[in-house]
Scaffold this active site. Structure first.
Site, PDB file in Angstrom:
ATOM      1  N   LYS A 159       9.454   5.470  -5.682  1.00  0.00           N
ATOM      2  CA  LYS A 159       9.359   5.769  -4.253  1.00  0.00           C
ATOM      3  C   LYS A 159       8.688   7.101  -3.983  1.00  0.00           C
ATOM      4  O   LYS A 159       7.983   7.265  -2.985  1.00  0.00           O
ATOM      5  CB  LYS A 159      10.755   5.744  -3.618  1.00  0.00           C
ATOM      6  CG  LYS A 159      10.737   5.802  -2.091  1.00  0.00           C
ATOM      7  CD  LYS A 159       9.983   4.616  -1.506  1.00  0.00           C
ATOM      8  CE  LYS A 159       9.949   4.669   0.013  1.00  0.00           C
ATOM      9  NZ  LYS A 159       9.117   3.582   0.575  1.00  0.00           N
ATOM     10  N   SER A 162     -20.952   6.626  -3.946  1.00  0.00           N
ATOM     11  CA  SER A 162     -19.632   6.009  -3.958  1.00  0.00           C
ATOM     12  C   SER A 162     -19.470   5.063  -2.758  1.00  0.00           C
ATOM     13  O   SER A 162     -20.156   4.058  -2.671  1.00  0.00           O
ATOM     14  CB  SER A 162     -18.553   7.088  -3.996  1.00  0.00           C
ATOM     15  OG  SER A 162     -17.381   6.594  -4.611  1.00  0.00           O
TER      16      SER A 162
END
Length: 338
Positions: free
Chosen positions: A199, A144
């Site tokens: 949010k 990765s």
């Protein structure tokens, strides 16, 4: 009447212990310990202000100790996140500025890490490889983000993987814990006061809405596209279609990676060094590496007593902080949308 005992005939009293001297010694010892701690703290703050502690030190590793031509080995070990990020970039800058360093071996043993940190290292390596050749030596794991940073060596660089290396794991993940059932069992629920519907997105105490799934999938798709692009830009034998075919998130063995074109050769670090020497036209080089002085402020904090309740609260709060990773880990929770 019996006569009173004289002074000479009275039994002698045992000598009194010198309590004052004992307490004085203890006080001095306490003051000494406090002085050492205070000086260590002030020194760490001094280093932090002037950033002396971030400067890597060169040490001899192998080869001809008397040679003026150097090959620097820059190691990336563990998860790519602070302080690994800053230390690696400092080492890259030191190798770039040292005229005696003719080439660099990037030694990678990492499962990857934070997306932003991986790209910062990649960017620094691209600047280095533009002026000096850089080869990669993959160790146990270069997956990765560990593979992502390796792309910083550019099209002219070569990647060596040990016979037992695992690499690949091309993909992005945003860890998320689903604690809705746990919250209902202990009587805790999400009730944030917020200014926008996204949010408190990824709040572990409530399920994701479909809009949130689409929002975060778009974000990780952007990071994934960047991952694909850096491979396509730096691996001449791989086009976008092939990279996307390989980008399933799985790891590949060294033999599989070689067959797929993810690495160039199976070999250990000494093979990478010899290949780099041949490219440079050098026969005797001094192999050096970089070390980083200990961060005393971090060391002091580790030995301080921890409030476990505060630690649990911190872990819980961090569970809701979105972080994107180029990371291979069996402990990482499922990504958004899974």
């Amino acid at each position: 009447m019996s006569s009173l005992p004289t002074a000479d005939s009275r039994p002698a009293k045992p000598p009194r212990k010198k309590r004052k001297s004992s307490w004085a010694a203890r006080l001095l010892l306490l003051l000494l310990i406090c002085s050492i701690g205070a000086n260590a703290f002030m020194y760490s703050q001094y280093e932090e202000y002037f950033q002396f502690n971030s400067q890597p030190k060169e040490s001899f590793r192998d080869g001809d100790a008397d040679s003026d031509d150097k090959i620097a080995v820059i190691e990336i070990g563990g998860t790519i996140m602070p302080p690994v990020t800053e230390q690696t970039i400092d080492s890259i800058e030191k190798a770039k500025d040292d005229a005696a360093v003719k080439g660099v071996i990037l030694s990678v043993d990492s499962p990857g890490g934070i997306v932003a940190d991986s790209h910062q290292i990649y960017h620094a390596l691209k600047e280095l490889s533009a002026i000096k050749p850089v080869y990669v030596s993959m160790k146990r794991l270069a997956a990765s983000g560990g593979y992502y940073v390796s792309m910083g060596i550019g099209e002219q660089g070569r990647i060596f993987a040990e016979p037992t290396t695992w690499t690949g794991s091309i993909g992005v993940i945003i860890p998320r814990y689903d604690m809705t059932e746990l919250g209902s069992k202990i009587g805790v629920q999400a009730d944030a006061i917020k200014t926008g519907k996204f949010k408190d997105s990824l709040n572990p105490l409530r399920p994701l809405t479909q809009e949130e799934v689409e929002l975060w999938n778009a974000i990780i798709d952007d990071s994934f596209d960047l991952f694909v692009k850096v491979i396509v830009d730096n691996r001449p034998g791989l086009d976008e279609a092939k990279v996307r075919e390989l980008a399933t998130g799985q790891v590949y063995t060294a033999n599989q990676a070689l067959e797929a074109g993810l690495v160039d050769e199976i070999g250990f670090e000494d093979a990478a060094v010899k290949a780099l020497e041949a490219k440079l036209g050098l026969s005797n080089t001094r192999i050096v590496t970089y070390t980083h002085p200990a961060d005393w402020s971090a060391a002091i904090s580790l030995i301080q007593a921890r409030d476990h309740r505060a630690e649990i609260l911190e872990t819980f709060l961090n569970a809701g902080v979105p972080r994107a990773y180029y990371l291979f880990s069996s402990l990482t929770p499922a990504s958004v949308g899974d």
